[in-house]
Design a protein around this motif. Structure first.
Motif, PDB file in Angstrom:
ATOM      1  N   ALA A 235      23.455  69.523   4.720  1.00 39.00           N
ATOM      2  CA  ALA A 235      24.380  68.884   5.659  1.00 39.00           C
ATOM      3  C   ALA A 235      23.623  68.016   6.669  1.00 39.00           C
ATOM      4  N   GLU A 236      22.493  68.516   7.156  1.00 36.28           N
ATOM      5  CA  GLU A 236      21.676  67.746   8.097  1.00 36.28           C
ATOM      6  C   GLU A 236      21.158  66.471   7.443  1.00 36.28           C
ATOM      7  N   ALA A 237      20.690  66.587   6.186  1.00 38.44           N
ATOM      8  CA  ALA A 237      20.178  65.420   5.469  1.00 38.44           C
ATOM      9  C   ALA A 237      21.278  64.386   5.258  1.00 38.44           C
ATOM     10  N   ALA A 238      22.484  64.831   4.908  1.00 36.79           N
ATOM     11  CA  ALA A 238      23.599  63.894   4.709  1.00 36.79           C
ATOM     12  C   ALA A 238      23.954  63.177   6.010  1.00 36.79           C
ATOM     13  N   THR A 239      23.913  63.907   7.116  1.00 38.89           N
ATOM     14  CA  THR A 239      24.234  63.318   8.413  1.00 38.89           C
ATOM     15  C   THR A 239      23.191  62.284   8.813  1.00 38.89           C
ATOM     16  N   LEU A 240      21.920  62.614   8.598  1.00 38.22           N
ATOM     17  CA  LEU A 240      20.849  61.664   8.897  1.00 38.22           C
ATOM     18  C   LEU A 240      20.966  60.414   8.025  1.00 38.22           C
ATOM     19  N   ALA A 241      21.303  60.601   6.750  1.00 40.14           N
ATOM     20  CA  ALA A 241      21.480  59.450   5.859  1.00 40.14           C
ATOM     21  C   ALA A 241      22.623  58.564   6.347  1.00 40.14           C
ATOM     22  N   ALA A 242      23.700  59.182   6.842  1.00 43.06           N
ATOM     23  CA  ALA A 242      24.832  58.403   7.350  1.00 43.06           C
ATOM     24  C   ALA A 242      24.450  57.636   8.611  1.00 43.06           C
ATOM     25  N   LEU A 243      23.696  58.287   9.507  1.00 34.72           N
ATOM     26  CA  LEU A 243      23.286  57.631  10.746  1.00 34.72           C
ATOM     27  C   LEU A 243      22.346  56.460  10.473  1.00 34.72           C
ATOM     28  N   ILE A 244      21.304  56.718   9.695  1.00 36.63           N
ATOM     29  CA  ILE A 244      20.292  55.687   9.450  1.00 36.63           C
ATOM     30  C   ILE A 244      20.820  54.627   8.492  1.00 36.63           C
TER      31      ILE A 244
ATOM     32  N   PHE B  67      27.104  51.409  18.419  1.00 33.93           N
ATOM     33  CA  PHE B  67      27.158  50.965  19.807  1.00 33.93           C
ATOM     34  C   PHE B  67      25.867  50.240  20.167  1.00 33.93           C
ATOM     35  N   THR B  68      25.996  49.314  21.097  1.00 29.34           N
ATOM     36  CA  THR B  68      24.867  48.520  21.577  1.00 29.34           C
ATOM     37  C   THR B  68      24.932  48.466  23.100  1.00 29.34           C
ATOM     38  N   ILE B  69      23.777  48.606  23.737  1.00 29.89           N
ATOM     39  CA  ILE B  69      23.677  48.470  25.195  1.00 29.89           C
ATOM     40  C   ILE B  69      22.791  47.251  25.446  1.00 29.89           C
ATOM     41  N   PRO B  70      23.384  46.057  25.571  1.00 30.45           N
ATOM     42  CA  PRO B  70      22.591  44.823  25.634  1.00 30.45           C
ATOM     43  C   PRO B  70      21.572  44.791  26.766  1.00 30.45           C
ATOM     44  N   SER B  71      21.940  45.269  27.951  1.00 37.25           N
ATOM     45  CA  SER B  71      21.027  45.177  29.090  1.00 37.25           C
ATOM     46  C   SER B  71      19.799  46.066  28.934  1.00 37.25           C
ATOM     47  N   ARG B  72      19.886  47.068  28.048  1.00 34.56           N
ATOM     48  CA  ARG B  72      18.760  47.983  27.813  1.00 34.56           C
ATOM     49  C   ARG B  72      18.087  47.716  26.466  1.00 34.56           C
ATOM     50  N   HIS B  73      18.574  46.723  25.729  1.00 35.32           N
ATOM     51  CA  HIS B  73      18.038  46.401  24.405  1.00 35.32           C
ATOM     52  C   HIS B  73      17.994  47.656  23.524  1.00 35.32           C
ATOM     53  N   ALA B  74      19.113  48.374  23.529  1.00 38.32           N
ATOM     54  CA  ALA B  74      19.227  49.616  22.760  1.00 38.32           C
ATOM     55  C   ALA B  74      20.433  49.539  21.843  1.00 38.32           C
ATOM     56  N   ARG B  75      20.327  50.205  20.722  1.00 36.62           N
ATOM     57  CA  ARG B  75      21.449  50.308  19.792  1.00 36.62           C
ATOM     58  C   ARG B  75      21.509  51.729  19.270  1.00 36.62           C
ATOM     59  N   GLY B  76      22.685  52.122  18.745  1.00 38.30           N
ATOM     60  CA  GLY B  76      22.795  53.479  18.248  1.00 38.30           C
ATOM     61  C   GLY B  76      23.957  53.653  17.299  1.00 38.30           C
ATOM     62  N   ARG B  77      24.048  54.862  16.786  1.00 43.75           N
ATOM     63  CA  ARG B  77      25.118  55.284  15.896  1.00 43.75           C
ATOM     64  C   ARG B  77      25.494  56.713  16.254  1.00 43.75           C
ATOM     65  N   THR B  78      26.766  57.032  16.086  1.00 46.46           N
ATOM     66  CA  THR B  78      27.176  58.429  16.150  1.00 46.46           C
ATOM     67  C   THR B  78      28.194  58.655  15.045  1.00 46.46           C
ATOM     68  N   VAL B  79      28.209  59.873  14.510  1.00 46.83           N
ATOM     69  CA  VAL B  79      29.078  60.156  13.368  1.00 46.83           C
ATOM     70  C   VAL B  79      29.401  61.644  13.343  1.00 46.83           C
ATOM     71  N   ARG B  80      30.587  61.956  12.837  1.00 43.82           N
ATOM     72  CA  ARG B  80      30.944  63.335  12.530  1.00 43.82           C
ATOM     73  C   ARG B  80      31.328  63.404  11.058  1.00 43.82           C
ATOM     74  N   LEU B  81      30.702  64.318  10.339  1.00 51.33           N
ATOM     75  CA  LEU B  81      31.023  64.519   8.925  1.00 51.33           C
ATOM     76  C   LEU B  81      31.816  65.807   8.764  1.00 51.33           C
ATOM     77  N   GLU B  82      32.902  65.716   8.018  1.00 50.10           N
ATOM     78  CA  GLU B  82      33.722  66.899   7.782  1.00 50.10           C
ATOM     79  C   GLU B  82      34.205  66.931   6.333  1.00 50.10           C
TER      80      GLU B  82
ATOM     81  N   LEU C  44      14.520  67.766  -1.990  1.00 48.55           N
ATOM     82  CA  LEU C  44      15.618  67.441  -1.084  1.00 48.55           C
ATOM     83  C   LEU C  44      15.770  65.934  -1.084  1.00 48.55           C
ATOM     84  N   VAL C  45      16.974  65.463  -1.358  1.00 49.71           N
ATOM     85  CA  VAL C  45      17.203  64.023  -1.386  1.00 49.71           C
ATOM     86  C   VAL C  45      18.588  63.726  -0.819  1.00 49.71           C
ATOM     87  N   ALA C  46      18.681  62.646  -0.073  1.00 47.60           N
ATOM     88  CA  ALA C  46      19.966  62.157   0.429  1.00 47.60           C
ATOM     89  C   ALA C  46      19.905  60.643   0.422  1.00 47.60           C
ATOM     90  N   ASP C  47      21.033  60.008   0.166  1.00 42.70           N
ATOM     91  CA  ASP C  47      21.030  58.546   0.232  1.00 42.70           C
ATOM     92  C   ASP C  47      22.363  58.003   0.731  1.00 42.70           C
TER      93      ASP C  47
END
Length: 298
Positions: free
Chosen positions: A48-57, A12-27, A82-85
């Motif tokens: 699980a936290e590392a995998a989620t962060l890797a997916a977001l970033i 998602f992007t909020i153009p007027s605020r010059h912001a961008r983001g991601r959201t994800v659910r892993l199952e 600890l490694v995630a990619d």
């Protein structure tokens, strides 16, 4: 109801605020990542936290653009590795740890107990494009704070100078584990074609976005009845415009195969390969991510 997009990031992007983001659910992808390993709960949640962060970033990379790797380098901690990619929609994560020391910590060990004096390295490997040779960029920050998520936030502010808010929620039982993740950041002014004046935590645009994003709860991140589109709408429905784009579906990203390891071993000379061979003339290669062993005839 709008599709909930398990195992598929939403951009998602909020153009007027010059912001961008991601959201994800892993199952389902997360279950595949965790299935080969009998992790105790604290380690399962960390992987699980590392995998989620890797997916977001990682999903901030353009498709087929390159690879994101996160690796914790520890000194004296319970976690030895600890490694995630993330690469082209594929995610993987793995941890090696000291079982005896973990057992002495109780059910909720702190980040400091898990990692000791540790460092988090985040590496972006950009694939060659348009005739160039690609490039690699790595940032390293101390593993401080209450979670791996906080350490990633520190990475963006210290190494990238980009104000970033990240949240990860985890739920698990004896049968499965699922997570919800959310990332939003304020784009550097130069990235929008404007003169780069500053990137500050107290910028009015960022203050507005971060205050709204901070209201997001772990329950909302994990709520199966709340689609990710509706989650973004809850947070930012008063903005002039919010652009949403569905990213590629995620899959477990272990790339181990006989062909892959044969290609890797081809880079070694004959003397080195002779030292690796067992009594049957094979070279045994272990894949930590999927807990499999391959016998490579060389």
């Amino acid at each position: 109801m709008t599709e909930i997009y398990h195992d598929r990031p939403l951009r998602f992007t909020i153009p007027s605020r010059h912001a961008r983001g991601r959201t994800v659910r892993l199952e389902h992808v997360l279950d595949e990542i965790l299935a080969p390993h009998d992790y105790p709960t604290p380690i399962k949640h960390l992987v699980a936290e590392a995998a989620t962060l890797a997916a977001l970033i990682g999903s901030m990379l353009k498709q087929s653009e390159g690879q994101l790797t996160m690796q914790a380098q520890t000194q004296g901690g319970i976690i030895e590795l600890l490694v995630a990619d993330y690469k082209d929609g594929e995610v993987r994560s793995y941890a090696r740890y000291d079982k005896e020391r973990l057992a002495d910590q109780g059910p909720n060990p702190t980040l400091d107990a898990l990692f000791g004096k540790g460092y988090l390295a985040i590496t972006f490997d950009r694939a060659p494009m348009h005739g160039d040779d690609g490039n690699r960029y790595q940032g390293i920050v101390e593993l401080t704070g209450n979670s791996l998520t906080e350490a990633c936030q520190n990475y963006f502010f210290q190494s990238e100078q980009v104000p970033t808010l990240i949240k990860v929620a985890i739920s698990s039982d004896s049968n499965s584990c699922r997570t919800g993740g959310f990332l939003v950041q304020h784009l550097a002014e130069g990235e929008e074609g404007r003169e780069r004046l500053h990137v500050k935590l107290d910028h009015p645009e960022w203050e507005h976005v971060s205050v709204l994003a901070s209201t997001l709860t772990h329950g909302e991140l994990l709520d199966r009845e709340l689609s990710m589109e509706d989650l973004i709408w809850r947070l930012f429905h008063e903005e002039d415009e919010v652009l949403i784009e569905q990213a590629a579906r995620l899959s477990k990203g272990c790339r181990c195969s006989v062909e892959h390891y044969t290609q890797v071993l081809s880079r070694f000379d004959e003397a080195e390969k002779a030292e690796m061979r067992d009594e049957n003339g094979d070279i045994l290669v272990d894949c930590a991510f999927c807990a499999r062993q391959f016998a490579i005839a060389q």
